[in-house]
Scaffold this active site. Structure first.
Site, PDB file in Angstrom:
ATOM      1  N   GLY A  11     102.259  33.534  44.747  1.00 58.78           N
ATOM      2  CA  GLY A  11     104.623  33.981  45.110  1.00 58.78           C
ATOM      3  C   GLY A  11     104.326  36.240  45.265  1.00 58.78           C
ATOM      4  N   ARG A  92     101.337  22.950  52.766  1.00 63.74           N
ATOM      5  CA  ARG A  92     100.878  21.537  53.437  1.00 63.74           C
ATOM      6  C   ARG A  92     101.756  21.850  54.518  1.00 63.74           C
ATOM      7  NH1 ARG A  92      99.718  17.338  48.647  1.00 63.74           N
ATOM      8  NH2 ARG A  92      99.605  19.061  47.299  1.00 63.74           N
ATOM      9  N   ASN A 108     107.748  30.611  57.899  1.00 68.80           N
ATOM     10  CA  ASN A 108     106.497  31.113  57.868  1.00 68.80           C
ATOM     11  C   ASN A 108     106.308  32.535  58.165  1.00 68.80           C
ATOM     12  OD1 ASN A 108     104.275  29.665  56.277  1.00 68.80           O
ATOM     13  ND2 ASN A 108     103.630  29.911  57.806  1.00 68.80           N
ATOM     14  N   HIS A 110     102.559  33.961  58.171  1.00 65.25           N
ATOM     15  CA  HIS A 110     101.498  33.710  58.466  1.00 65.25           C
ATOM     16  C   HIS A 110     100.405  34.380  58.907  1.00 65.25           C
ATOM     17  CE1 HIS A 110      97.228  31.009  59.342  1.00 65.25           C
ATOM     18  NE2 HIS A 110      97.311  31.634  59.995  1.00 65.25           N
ATOM     19  N   GLY A 144     103.644  21.838  64.606  1.00 65.83           N
ATOM     20  CA  GLY A 144     102.263  22.256  64.612  1.00 65.83           C
ATOM     21  C   GLY A 144     102.512  23.087  63.234  1.00 65.83           C
ATOM     22  N   ASP A 146     101.516  26.182  62.087  1.00 69.35           N
ATOM     23  CA  ASP A 146     101.537  27.589  63.020  1.00 69.35           C
ATOM     24  C   ASP A 146     101.963  28.385  64.450  1.00 69.35           C
ATOM     25  OD1 ASP A 146     100.528  28.059  59.876  1.00 69.35           O
ATOM     26  OD2 ASP A 146      99.074  28.020  60.317  1.00 69.35           O
TER      27      ASP A 146
HETATM   28  C1  GAR Z   1     100.019  34.947  52.722  1.00 66.70           C
HETATM   29  O1  GAR Z   1      99.107  35.352  52.354  1.00 66.70           O
HETATM   30  C2  GAR Z   1     100.667  34.242  52.874  1.00 66.70           C
HETATM   31  O2  GAR Z   1     100.470  34.906  54.564  1.00 66.70           O
HETATM   32  C3  GAR Z   1      99.213  32.715  53.579  1.00 66.70           C
HETATM   33  O3  GAR Z   1      98.733  32.595  51.864  1.00 66.70           O
HETATM   34  C4  GAR Z   1      99.166  34.294  51.519  1.00 66.70           C
HETATM   35  C5  GAR Z   1     100.112  34.150  50.110  1.00 66.70           C
HETATM   36  O4  GAR Z   1     100.451  34.573  49.148  1.00 66.70           O
HETATM   37  N1  GAR Z   1      99.851  32.000  53.733  1.00 66.70           N
HETATM   38  C6  GAR Z   1      99.341  31.033  54.687  1.00 66.70           C
HETATM   39  O5  GAR Z   1      97.707  31.380  54.968  1.00 66.70           O
HETATM   40  C7  GAR Z   1      99.940  29.699  55.745  1.00 66.70           C
HETATM   41  N2  GAR Z   1      98.990  29.157  56.319  1.00 66.70           N
HETATM   42  P1  GAR Z   1     101.236  35.048  48.270  1.00 66.70           P
HETATM   43  O6  GAR Z   1     101.102  33.430  47.362  1.00 66.70           O
HETATM   44  O7  GAR Z   1     101.014  36.173  47.020  1.00 66.70           O
HETATM   45  O8  GAR Z   1     103.133  35.158  48.761  1.00 66.70           O
END
Ligand code: GAR
Length: 193
Positions: A11, A92, A108, A110, A144, A146
């Site tokens: 988070g 998810r 989102n 990514h 889709g 991402d």
């Molecule tokens: C982040 O780096 C985000 O970009 C990635 O998960 C991490 C979450 O970190 N998201 C993905 O890979 C989604 N496909 P956080 O919980 O510390 O924000």
């Protein structure tokens, strides 16, 4: 603008959004944080701030986000008055029941320069591919993986000797600036409508 956050892990991106709200640079309020992972630190961060936090019951499925769970999630977000849903490390795939409840209102972050390296551990994919730079992308969510329209992206260099951990940390530093900024842009665009 009332925000709802969905996350599966630490988070830190939600924290960055909260920090921007606290600093007065983002005019929003987080009303609800939901996670598919009962042990996720994002829930603790939210509760520590007095933000309502809850678990999404995915019926024991490890990666699937069943339609019933999506509909229940949409109902909880609506009940909390959420206007914009921010995925922050939510692992998810969001589908129609949620998308239809929040048309063009789910975004989102990514950790790659999409369309390159969609899916899990994008920083590791970038290292394995041997690219000189990767980055992060904020985009609208569609059906889709991402694939939705890009709101903003920023590149991050891959340095000699990088490990998955060092590269992800460098990407996250940028994410924490980019995501609150993108949320602000989406809010401004929506206010014009
Ligand atoms: C982040 O780096 C985000 O970009 C990635 O998960 C991490 C979450 O970190 N998201 C993905 O890979 C989604 N496909 P956080 O919980 O510390 O924000």
């Amino acid at each position: 603008m009332v925000l709802g956050i969905l996350g599966s892990g630490s988070g830190s991106n939600m924290q960055a959004i909260l920090d921007a709200i606290d600093a007065g640079t983002l005019d929003a309020r987080i009303a609800l944080v939901l996670s598919d992972n009962p042990g996720a630190f994002i829930l603790e961060r939210a509760r520590a701030r007095g933000i309502e936090a809850g678990v999404i019951d995915c019926g024991g499925f490890k990666t699937k986000f069943p339609d019933e769970a999506q509909a229940a999630t949409a109902a909880r977000l609506k009940e909390a008055g959420v206007e914009l849903v921010c995925l922050a490390g939510f692992l998810r795939l969001v589908k129609r029941p949620l998308l239809e409840a929040f048309p063009r209102r789910i975004i989102n972050i990514h950790p790659s320069l999409l369309p390159r390296f969609p899916g899990l551990e994008a920083w590791k994919q970038a290292l394995d591919a041997g690219v000189p730079e990767t980055g992060c992308t904020v985009h609208f969510v569609d059906e889709g993986m991402d694939t939705g329209p890009v709101i903003v992206q920023e590149s991050v260099p891959v340095l000699p000797g990088d490990t998955p951990a060092t590269l992800h940390a460098r990407i996250q530093t940028v994410e924490h600036r980019l995501y609150p900024d993108a949320v602000g842009r989406v809010i401004v665009e929506n206010l014009k409508c």
